[in-house]
Design an enzyme around this catalytic site. Structure first.
Site, PDB file in Angstrom:
ATOM      1  N   SER A  34       0.831  -1.212   0.000  1.00 44.50           N
ATOM      2  CA  SER A  34       0.000   0.000   0.000  1.00 44.50           C
ATOM      3  C   SER A  34       0.855   1.247   0.000  1.00 44.50           C
ATOM      4  O   SER A  34       1.747   1.390   0.829  1.00 44.50           O
ATOM      5  CB  SER A  34      -0.856   0.071   1.263  1.00 44.50           C
ATOM      6  OG  SER A  34      -1.676  -1.035   1.346  1.00 44.50           O
ATOM      7  N   HIS A  65      -4.562   0.911  -4.241  1.00 45.95           N
ATOM      8  CA  HIS A  65      -3.908  -0.283  -4.781  1.00 45.95           C
ATOM      9  C   HIS A  65      -4.142  -0.331  -6.275  1.00 45.95           C
ATOM     10  O   HIS A  65      -5.276  -0.417  -6.729  1.00 45.95           O
ATOM     11  CB  HIS A  65      -4.497  -1.560  -4.175  1.00 45.95           C
ATOM     12  CG  HIS A  65      -4.285  -1.670  -2.700  1.00 45.95           C
ATOM     13  ND1 HIS A  65      -4.982  -2.536  -1.918  1.00 45.95           N
ATOM     14  CD2 HIS A  65      -3.432  -1.031  -1.866  1.00 45.95           C
ATOM     15  CE1 HIS A  65      -4.583  -2.424  -0.659  1.00 45.95           C
ATOM     16  NE2 HIS A  65      -3.651  -1.506  -0.605  1.00 45.95           N
ATOM     17  N   HIS A  87      -5.458  -9.196  -1.338  1.00 45.90           N
ATOM     18  CA  HIS A  87      -5.539  -9.381   0.115  1.00 45.90           C
ATOM     19  C   HIS A  87      -6.743 -10.257   0.444  1.00 45.90           C
ATOM     20  O   HIS A  87      -7.802 -10.119  -0.186  1.00 45.90           O
ATOM     21  CB  HIS A  87      -5.741  -8.034   0.816  1.00 45.90           C
ATOM     22  CG  HIS A  87      -4.667  -7.032   0.579  1.00 45.90           C
ATOM     23  ND1 HIS A  87      -4.681  -6.177  -0.504  1.00 45.90           N
ATOM     24  CD2 HIS A  87      -3.541  -6.748   1.280  1.00 45.90           C
ATOM     25  CE1 HIS A  87      -3.605  -5.399  -0.446  1.00 45.90           C
ATOM     26  NE2 HIS A  87      -2.902  -5.718   0.612  1.00 45.90           N
ATOM     27  N   TYR A  89      -8.611  -9.839   2.952  1.00 43.89           N
ATOM     28  CA  TYR A  89      -9.732  -9.014   3.438  1.00 43.89           C
ATOM     29  C   TYR A  89     -10.615  -8.486   2.309  1.00 43.89           C
ATOM     30  O   TYR A  89     -11.745  -8.079   2.539  1.00 43.89           O
ATOM     31  CB  TYR A  89      -9.237  -7.857   4.323  1.00 43.89           C
ATOM     32  CG  TYR A  89      -8.396  -6.804   3.631  1.00 43.89           C
ATOM     33  CD1 TYR A  89      -8.958  -5.887   2.751  1.00 43.89           C
ATOM     34  CD2 TYR A  89      -7.036  -6.732   3.861  1.00 43.89           C
ATOM     35  CE1 TYR A  89      -8.180  -4.931   2.113  1.00 43.89           C
ATOM     36  CE2 TYR A  89      -6.244  -5.783   3.242  1.00 43.89           C
ATOM     37  CZ  TYR A  89      -6.824  -4.882   2.362  1.00 43.89           C
ATOM     38  OH  TYR A  89      -6.055  -3.946   1.738  1.00 43.89           O
ATOM     39  N   GLU A  90     -10.111  -8.507   1.076  1.00 42.64           N
ATOM     40  CA  GLU A  90     -10.939  -8.075  -0.054  1.00 42.64           C
ATOM     41  C   GLU A  90     -11.934  -9.161  -0.462  1.00 42.64           C
ATOM     42  O   GLU A  90     -12.807  -8.919  -1.297  1.00 42.64           O
ATOM     43  CB  GLU A  90     -10.053  -7.765  -1.266  1.00 42.64           C
ATOM     44  CG  GLU A  90      -9.115  -6.599  -1.053  1.00 42.64           C
ATOM     45  CD  GLU A  90      -8.129  -6.459  -2.204  1.00 42.64           C
ATOM     46  OE1 GLU A  90      -8.465  -5.781  -3.188  1.00 42.64           O
ATOM     47  OE2 GLU A  90      -7.037  -7.048  -2.122  1.00 42.64           O
ATOM     48  N   ALA A 117       3.022  -1.947   4.007  1.00 45.71           N
ATOM     49  CA  ALA A 117       2.869  -0.885   5.001  1.00 45.71           C
ATOM     50  C   ALA A 117       2.388  -1.572   6.273  1.00 45.71           C
ATOM     51  O   ALA A 117       1.521  -2.437   6.205  1.00 45.71           O
ATOM     52  CB  ALA A 117       1.839   0.123   4.519  1.00 45.71           C
ATOM     53  N   MET A 220      -1.605  -6.627   7.149  1.00 48.85           N
ATOM     54  CA  MET A 220      -2.654  -7.464   6.563  1.00 48.85           C
ATOM     55  C   MET A 220      -2.211  -8.178   5.289  1.00 48.85           C
ATOM     56  O   MET A 220      -3.043  -8.483   4.431  1.00 48.85           O
ATOM     57  CB  MET A 220      -3.889  -6.609   6.261  1.00 48.85           C
ATOM     58  CG  MET A 220      -4.418  -5.811   7.452  1.00 48.85           C
ATOM     59  SD  MET A 220      -5.798  -4.760   6.998  1.00 48.85           S
ATOM     60  CE  MET A 220      -5.902  -3.684   8.440  1.00 48.85           C
ATOM     61  N   SER A 221      -0.923  -8.425   5.154  1.00 50.23           N
ATOM     62  CA  SER A 221      -0.453  -9.049   3.903  1.00 50.23           C
ATOM     63  C   SER A 221       0.826  -9.838   4.120  1.00 50.23           C
ATOM     64  O   SER A 221       1.186 -10.176   5.247  1.00 50.23           O
ATOM     65  CB  SER A 221      -0.201  -7.966   2.852  1.00 50.23           C
ATOM     66  OG  SER A 221       0.935  -7.183   3.209  1.00 50.23           O
ATOM     67  N   ASN A 244       2.476   3.984  10.624  1.00 52.67           N
ATOM     68  CA  ASN A 244       1.741   4.547  11.769  1.00 52.67           C
ATOM     69  C   ASN A 244       2.083   3.697  12.972  1.00 52.67           C
ATOM     70  O   ASN A 244       2.516   2.561  12.819  1.00 52.67           O
ATOM     71  CB  ASN A 244       0.229   4.509  11.492  1.00 52.67           C
ATOM     72  CG  ASN A 244      -0.252   3.108  11.167  1.00 52.67           C
ATOM     73  OD1 ASN A 244       0.051   2.557  10.097  1.00 52.67           O
ATOM     74  ND2 ASN A 244      -0.962   2.519  12.091  1.00 52.67           N
ATOM     75  N   HIS A 258      -6.491   4.697   7.039  1.00 52.36           N
ATOM     76  CA  HIS A 258      -5.822   4.396   5.770  1.00 52.36           C
ATOM     77  C   HIS A 258      -5.104   5.617   5.206  1.00 52.36           C
ATOM     78  O   HIS A 258      -4.075   5.483   4.557  1.00 52.36           O
ATOM     79  CB  HIS A 258      -6.863   3.846   4.780  1.00 52.36           C
ATOM     80  CG  HIS A 258      -6.276   3.243   3.535  1.00 52.36           C
ATOM     81  ND1 HIS A 258      -5.276   2.280   3.571  1.00 52.36           N
ATOM     82  CD2 HIS A 258      -6.540   3.452   2.225  1.00 52.36           C
ATOM     83  CE1 HIS A 258      -4.963   1.936   2.319  1.00 52.36           C
ATOM     84  NE2 HIS A 258      -5.707   2.632   1.489  1.00 52.36           N
TER      85      HIS A 258
HETATM   86 CL1  6GU Z   1      -1.859  -0.385  12.589  1.00 54.24          CL
HETATM   87  N1  6GU Z   1      -2.524  -2.595  11.416  1.00 54.24           N
HETATM   88  C1  6GU Z   1      -2.642  -3.393  10.394  1.00 54.24           C
HETATM   89  N2  6GU Z   1      -3.224  -4.588  10.600  1.00 54.24           N
HETATM   90  N3  6GU Z   1      -2.215  -3.098   9.157  1.00 54.24           N
HETATM   91  C2  6GU Z   1      -1.644  -1.925   8.975  1.00 54.24           C
HETATM   92  C3  6GU Z   1      -1.485  -1.026   9.995  1.00 54.24           C
HETATM   93  C4  6GU Z   1      -1.959  -1.405  11.245  1.00 54.24           C
HETATM   94  N4  6GU Z   1      -0.865   0.070   9.501  1.00 54.24           N
HETATM   95  C5  6GU Z   1      -0.658  -0.154   8.205  1.00 54.24           C
HETATM   96  N5  6GU Z   1      -1.112  -1.357   7.877  1.00 54.24           N
END
Ligand code: 6GU
Length: 286
Positions: A34, A65, A87, A89-90, A117, A220-221, A244, A258
């Site tokens: 991402s 994406h 992903h 989640y999609e 990310a 998430m990947s 973050n 996001h």
């Molecule tokens: Cl804080 N969590 C998750 N699961 N994925 C992320 C994220 C956080 N920051 C970027 N991708």
């Protein structure tokens, strides 16, 4: 593994199609996470194939994406790059998510660099750092959603593969060297990435739990692809851009979003581009 979605036959048909259509023979594949898709611009002699034009390939959907397979050169080296990944989640199955790794393997690709990310869990980390992945926690994998679930096709790898050695130390050291040579402005960390399926960001209690489990960053990947690529015998290297910091206090006014993830990607885009290009052009496979 034996579902139709990532069978040897499907992966092989796509690999043949790509070899024929492009005439390229990449040695290395890169998956861009991402906000990192801009790295695609750094290749020369580019040939861009939208996923939708590749018969049998899934197509990607999320904002931020893109969905292109880019063939090109980094220095003298032929590489193939995924601008946008799939992903779970999609709604993609874990077999669709990992199909490209089998395609790369059957095209003759020998190594893969996975990028993402991620949220920083380790309190020593800061936004804008890079974490080289030394190991992972595959949470969905441990409780029944492993990408290798199903009948095993020995042409794609062994029934019971190890995962203690997924992330190749030599590639990782060379990647660290590239970040150093290019004066990457964030710190370069070495840590454990925990994969949770998403799309929700973690609750505060979940973040606290993940830290006690030994994770340094959460995302998430990457882990499904890493497992399937390693299963097929590809060398795997991966890093997270810490976009973050995960929140550990219940009464915080902030929350994960996001936009912040994409903004940090933007902030570091140029520096990541030069470090990764340097790595791609200079790393050695032996
Ligand atoms: Cl804080 N969590 C998750 N699961 N994925 C992320 C994220 C956080 N920051 C970027 N991708």
């Amino acid at each position: 593994a034996g579902t139709e979605e990532n069978s040897y036959e499907r992966a092989d048909a796509i690999a043949r199609y790509l070899l024929e259509r492009t005439g390229r023979r990449p040695e290395l594949a890169v998956v861009l996470g991402s906000g990192l898709g801009g790295l695609g611009d750094s290749l020369t002699d580019r040939q861009v194939l939208p996923y939708a034009e590749i018969p049998g390939f899934p197509t990607s959907t999320v904002a931020g994406h893109q969905g292109n397979l880019i063939f090109g050169k980094a220095g003298d080296r032929d590489v193939v790059l995924m601008q946008g990944r799939f992903h779970a989640y999609e709604g993609y199955s874990v077999h669709q998510v990992t199909l490209p790794m089998r395609v790369f393997h059957l095209m003759g690709v020998r190594a893969v660099l996975l990028t993402n990310a991620a949220g920083g869990l380790n309190r020593d980390y800061a936004v804008g750092d890079v974490m080289l992945i030394r190991d992972h926690l595959n949470l969905p994998g441990l409780v029944g959603c492993n990408p290798l679930r199903g009948p095993n096709d020995e042409r794609l790898g062994p029934r019971f593969p190890s995962t203690s050695d997924v992330y190749d130390k030599r590639m990782r050291d060379q990647l660290a060297e590239a970040f150093k040579q290019c004066n990457f402005p964030g710190a370069t960390r070495l840590g454990v990435y925990v994969y949770q399926q998403g799309p929700c960001y973690e609750s505060v209690a979940e973040c606290r739990m993940l830290i006690t489990m030994g994770a340094d960053a959460v995302g998430m990947s990457t882990v499904p692809e890493a497992v399937v690529a390693h299963h097929a015998g590809l060398r795997v290297c991966a890093f997270s851009l810490i976009t973050n910091m995960a929140l550990l206090e219940w009464d915080s006014a902030e929350k994960a979003n996001h936009e912040e993830v994409l903004q940090t990607g933007q902030l570091r885009a140029d520096q990541l581009k030069s470090s990764v290009s340097h790595f791609l052009a200079n790393f050695s496979l032996d």
